[in-house]
Design a protein around this motif. Sequence first.
Motif: not given
Length: 492
Positions: A142-163
């Motif tokens: 198991m690898r903790d990928v929280t940071e990546r996921r959070v960043a990804e989510n933030a990115l997606r959200r930002a992306h979604d917002n942007l879109e």
Amino acid sequence: MFKRDHPLQTSPPGADDGASGIALSELLDGHPVATFVIDRQHTITHWNKACEHLLGWSTEAMIGTRNHGVAFYAHERQMLSDMIVSGDNEGLAAHRQSALIPGAYETEGFFENLGVGGHWLHFTAAPLRDASGAVVGAIETMRDVTERRVAENALRRAHDNLEHLIEKRTAQLAEANERLEDDLRQRQIADAELRAKHLALTELNAKLSMAQEQLVQSEKLASIGQLAAGVAHEINNPIGYIFSNFGTLQSYLDQLFDMLHVYQAAEAEASPATAARLAAMRKTLDLDFLREDIPVLMSESKEGIVRVRHIVQDLKDFSRVDTTQDWVWANLHGGIDSTLNIVSNEVKYKADVVKQYGAIPDIECLPSQVNQVIMNLVVNAAHAMSERRGTITVSTGTSGGLEAGAEAEQVWIEVADNGGGIARENLSRIFDPFFTTKPVGKGTGLGLSLAYGIIQKHRGSIDVDSEVGRGTTFRIVLPVRQTTAASEEPSP
Ligand SMILES: Nc1ncnc2c1ncn2[C@@H]1O[C@H](COP(=O)(O)OP(=O)(O)O)[C@@H](O)[C@H]1O
Ligand SMILES: [Mg+2]
């Protein structure tokens, strides 16, 4: 080095503490990635330090149990490694197959009980096989990928917002664009309407001023014509009987003189008293002078009467008001002559009139109107003279159809004067109705506009050439024929 395909072969699950088993546990403990191993019975054989740290479940508590599902989910639940061990292909199908390790699967999940606010974990599970290749267990990391996921989510959200923003903006822009286009369309329509209205108005205006011009022209022509015709008619009768009486008077006078002659001859035979009375009377009357002067007076008077008759004829000519305004074939010279006679009073104290007539054919025209034009030009020329006596030259000629033997297509008339000329700034206005530089009472400003209208009606042209201090020349060009049909007649 730990080899995925062999460890359980050397250390059967939970069985012993053989050298390689210890080595594997130590190896796993030293490994920073949380890792556990289960055997064929789904029993945990290895639970490394990183695992302990991540989940808070100690190695001692876990080894030998099947609680790995509980450790993660707080209740019993199959994990990737369980599915691999039990060959649950259906369950595995929901997960991603590893591109690197055959038979291995990957998945990711969120564990809200882990740490503060939960953690995202990336799982990789691979089968462990014995020498024959049979699955004897599975290893799961198991690898903790929280940071990546959070960043990804933030990115997606930002992306979604942007879109979303872009979509919104695009929609707004499209709307604005539509409004603009609408605006533009409306403006174009309004513009076109305005232009059409303007055009209509201009046309109307042109028609109006033409109508006015024609009205003024025809009215003026009509009144001048009437006046001229009336005067001519009134004078014509008395002049007629004066002229005929004059002839009779002449013969009576001749007879009287003959009689006087006989009386004079008989004087010698009269008594001295009678002879003396007659001689005294002859002396008082100056009979010899009378005998000389009476014929002179008579011939002068006759000349005067002839002149008056001439003027009356001119008036009649000019006022051939052509009430029906028929186009007739006429020679311009006759009209010009009678017009010059009519205006001679206005001209004779100011200028000499010189005629330079060329050979021109009859033209199809409204003679009285052409006369009116000539009159207006000549009167203007006379008005342009200062104290110094000037010269007005009226010339005519032909143009067009100049090839040998061809008939002329146009005739021209020029009225030139050496008067004061026209100021440059007035040149463009002289044909305007009511434009005049003359004092009130002297000029109406209608002369040239009338002339212009008449020449237009004849499908001709009128041009002016003027220089202040040197004089002015008006040139009229008139077509010989008015109808195109006539001009297209085949020549014989
Ligand atoms: N031969 C000319 N020489 C100088 N000025 C002229 C001549 N003919 C016309 N004009 C100018 O053009 C104006 C307009 O002429 P016209 O239409 O005949 O009106 P009017 O003679 O009543 O003034 C005159 O007032 C004068 O200024
Ligand atoms: Mg005038």
